[in-house]
Design a protein around this motif. Structure first.
Motif, PDB file in Angstrom:
ATOM      1  N   GLU A   1       0.833  -1.207   0.000  1.00 59.20           N
ATOM      2  CA  GLU A   1       0.000   0.000   0.000  1.00 59.20           C
ATOM      3  C   GLU A   1       0.869   1.260   0.000  1.00 59.20           C
ATOM      4  O   GLU A   1       0.468   2.325  -0.458  1.00 59.20           O
ATOM      5  N   SER A   2       2.075   1.144   0.591  1.00 58.22           N
ATOM      6  CA  SER A   2       3.099   2.188   0.449  1.00 58.22           C
ATOM      7  C   SER A   2       4.430   1.444   0.384  1.00 58.22           C
ATOM      8  O   SER A   2       4.461   0.226   0.553  1.00 58.22           O
ATOM      9  N   ASN A   3       5.522   2.183   0.152  1.00 58.68           N
ATOM     10  CA  ASN A   3       6.853   1.544   0.210  1.00 58.68           C
ATOM     11  C   ASN A   3       7.178   1.338   1.687  1.00 58.68           C
ATOM     12  O   ASN A   3       7.583   2.252   2.390  1.00 58.68           O
TER      13      ASN A   3
ATOM     14  N   ARG B   1       1.150   7.604   5.646  1.00 58.11           N
ATOM     15  CA  ARG B   1       1.023   7.523   4.183  1.00 58.11           C
ATOM     16  C   ARG B   1      -0.251   6.770   3.782  1.00 58.11           C
ATOM     17  O   ARG B   1      -0.282   6.059   2.772  1.00 58.11           O
ATOM     18  N   LEU B   2      -1.224   6.868   4.653  1.00 59.77           N
ATOM     19  CA  LEU B   2      -2.521   6.203   4.465  1.00 59.77           C
ATOM     20  C   LEU B   2      -2.362   4.701   4.283  1.00 59.77           C
ATOM     21  O   LEU B   2      -3.161   4.044   3.609  1.00 59.77           O
TER      22      LEU B   2
ATOM     23  N   ARG C   1      -1.219  -0.631   7.744  1.00 57.79           N
ATOM     24  CA  ARG C   1      -0.270  -1.418   8.556  1.00 57.79           C
ATOM     25  C   ARG C   1       0.789  -0.511   9.205  1.00 57.79           C
ATOM     26  O   ARG C   1       1.270  -0.793  10.300  1.00 57.79           O
ATOM     27  N   ILE C   2       1.121   0.568   8.550  1.00 60.71           N
ATOM     28  CA  ILE C   2       2.072   1.524   9.132  1.00 60.71           C
ATOM     29  C   ILE C   2       1.402   2.231  10.324  1.00 60.71           C
ATOM     30  O   ILE C   2       2.004   2.383  11.397  1.00 60.71           O
ATOM     31  N   ALA C   3       0.149   2.628  10.155  1.00 62.48           N
ATOM     32  CA  ALA C   3      -0.553   3.325  11.248  1.00 62.48           C
ATOM     33  C   ALA C   3      -0.622   2.426  12.487  1.00 62.48           C
ATOM     34  O   ALA C   3      -0.308   2.857  13.609  1.00 62.48           O
ATOM     35  N   MET C   4      -1.009   1.160  12.316  1.00 64.23           N
ATOM     36  CA  MET C   4      -1.159   0.271  13.483  1.00 64.23           C
ATOM     37  C   MET C   4       0.203  -0.040  14.112  1.00 64.23           C
ATOM     38  O   MET C   4       0.336  -0.103  15.333  1.00 64.23           O
ATOM     39  N   THR C   5       1.223  -0.207  13.265  1.00 64.28           N
ATOM     40  CA  THR C   5       2.568  -0.469  13.791  1.00 64.28           C
ATOM     41  C   THR C   5       3.010   0.661  14.717  1.00 64.28           C
ATOM     42  O   THR C   5       3.554   0.417  15.803  1.00 64.28           O
TER      43      THR C   5
ATOM     44  N   GLU D   1       2.462  11.333  17.296  1.00 67.57           N
ATOM     45  CA  GLU D   1       1.269  11.717  16.540  1.00 67.57           C
ATOM     46  C   GLU D   1       1.279  10.974  15.212  1.00 67.57           C
ATOM     47  O   GLU D   1       2.282  11.029  14.488  1.00 67.57           O
ATOM     48  N   ILE D   2       0.196  10.293  14.913  1.00 68.55           N
ATOM     49  CA  ILE D   2       0.109   9.565  13.637  1.00 68.55           C
ATOM     50  C   ILE D   2      -0.821  10.324  12.701  1.00 68.55           C
ATOM     51  O   ILE D   2      -1.998  10.537  13.016  1.00 68.55           O
ATOM     52  N   LYS D   3      -0.290  10.729  11.576  1.00 64.62           N
ATOM     53  CA  LYS D   3      -1.094  11.440  10.570  1.00 64.62           C
ATOM     54  C   LYS D   3      -1.822  10.406   9.712  1.00 64.62           C
ATOM     55  O   LYS D   3      -1.212   9.413   9.295  1.00 64.62           O
TER      56      LYS D   3
END
Ligand code: S3P
Length: 425
Positions: free
Chosen positions: A339-341, A380-381, A384-388, A401-403
């Motif tokens: 979904e992102s790099n 980066r929307l 899996r990055i947000a939850m990590t 802060e998670i964007k």
């Protein structure tokens, strides 16, 4: 969204249904004759995109929340959609559905969001074209939107350059309609949910090592499905339970199919003692997982285990920052086209929190043991990055802060509520 350091995380979590299996149950249920009742269907945005696509092709699908009922119309029951099919953020929808659409008697355009329009589709265009499909990237860059003109297909033996269940599944689904046998050989075995479900629905499919073989089908028969919890979602609580001192978390009914369960092995390799309790299920096994906090040591992760934990690597990389010694992740170049790099994104964000992480061509090298501090993280929307980073923030000093944190709705809409509940008990 803001996160801070947590004390012990305690309690139970019933992990939502597996994303891969939820997608496949709608797709294969739509192609089967009769009603497929899907229990514990994942109500994530990705799986809802799959439902939308099949509704737009004339399939009646009742979404009752936990349970979804697909009124399948058989292998030749799909109708030409009146609109472009929108796969949203879902690579699984885009690639698997392409295999089905390649064999219909109508033409469709398939698209998705900005991330989908950057992801490689040549990996399915090449083998499907080899089967006689008429499929092209409209912008002519190997990416979606795709135009697919249904054609008569013939079987092939495809030697896939990547271990990808999405590629394998697209070919197997096309193989249902092809003349003659279809074989897909992968460099390593990727998740086998498509093979298991097709076989459950009556298709003639078998596995020989890393080769999946399917015969053309006359009909598929509808079956009820109970989707196990998604181990890729459980991974965040496995990591949180290990990393946050004083934690004890029971994860209920998590899928432990061996082609998905690499994270359990890596946790063992890093010194964690997970208890696997109440094993159940037949073709798709599941169990409860009891996690307690403990210290970790570094390890090396590469080769055949990679496809069995591909979506868990961001969380594993973050775990390695808290382990003693060095962790090397290799053979994971596929992370660059998710979904992102995810290699570049993880290295950048972990470094921003104070970790010692280096990017390599096909993975990362992490020297663990440095204390992490809060930072501003761009998801980066990528869900899996947000939850990590929501989990990593539980172990870092100060505020993180998670964007774009809301992107967890792709695979785990209630993730933050479940994490919060464990913090309060
Ligand atoms: C999936 C397969 C994997 C995985 C993705 C879901 C599937 O992708 O990363 O999240 O449901 O088949 P690849 O097959 O491209 O590795």
């Amino acid at each position: 969204m803001k996160f801070t350091k947590a004390n012990g995380l305690r309690g139970e979590v019933t992990i939502p249904g597996d994303k891969s299996i939820s997608h496949r149950s709608v797709m294969i249920g739509s192609l089967a004759q009769g009603d497929t009742e899907i229990r514990r269907f994942l109500q994530g945005a990705d799986c809802l995109s799959t439902i939308d696509c099949f509704r737009n092709m004339g399939i009646e699908i009742e979404n009752r929340g936990e349970t979804v009922i697909v009124h399948g119309k058989g292998l030749h029951g799909l109708q030409k959609p009146e609109c472009v099919l929108d796969c949203g953020n879902s690579g699984t929808t885009t690639r698997l559905i392409s295999g089905i659409l390649a064999a219909q008697d109508f033409t469709v355009t398939l698209t998705g969001d900005a991330s989908i329009q950057k992801r490689p589709m040549k990996r399915i265009i090449t083998p499907l074209s080899g089967m006689g499909a008429n499929i092209r990237s409209i912008p002519d860059n190997g990416c979606a939107p795709l135009e697919i003109k249904g054609s008569r297909l013939h079987g092939i033996h495809y030697l896939s350059p990547v271990a990808s269940a999405q590629v394998k599944s697209a070919i197997l689904l096309a193989g249902l309609y092809a003349e003659g046998e279809t074989r897909v050989t992968e460099p390593q075995l990727s998740r086998n949910h498509t093979e298991l479900m097709l076989s459950h629905f009556g298709a003639d499919v078998r596995t020989e090592g890393t080769t999946a073989v399917i015969q053309p089908a006359r009909e598929l028969t509808a079956h009820s499905i109970t989707v196990p919890g998604d181990i890729s979602s459980a991974a965040y609580f496995i990591a949180a339970g290990i990393l946050v001192p004083g934690s004890e978390i029971l994860l209920k009914d998590v899928g432990i199919n061996p082609t998905r369960a690499g994270i359990l092995e890596v946790c063992r390799m890093m010194g964690a003692n997970l208890e696997i309790l109440n094993r159940r299920g037949e073709s798709e096994p599941s169990a409860d997982i009891l996690v307690r906090s403990c210290s970790l040591h570094g390890t090396e992760i590469g080769g055949a285990i990679i496809p069995t934990l591909i979506d868990e690597l961001p969380m594993i990389a973050a775990m390695a920052c808290f382990a003693d010694g060095t962790t090397v992740i290799r053979d994971a170049a596929e992370l660059k086209v998710k979904e992102s790099n995810r290699i570049e994104g993880m290295v950048r964000s972990l470094s921003a929190m104070g970790a010692d992480v280096t990017e390599t061509e096909d993975g990362m090298i992490i020297h663990g043991g440095r204390p992490l501090h809060g930072a501003v993280i761009d998801s980066r929307l990528d869900h899996r990055i947000a939850m990590t980073f929501a989990v990593t923030a539980c172990c870092a000093e100060g505020k993180t802060e998670i964007k774009g944190a809301e992107c967890v709705n792709i695979s785990y809409p209630d993730f933050y509520q479940d994490l919060e509940r464990l913090k309060q008990s």
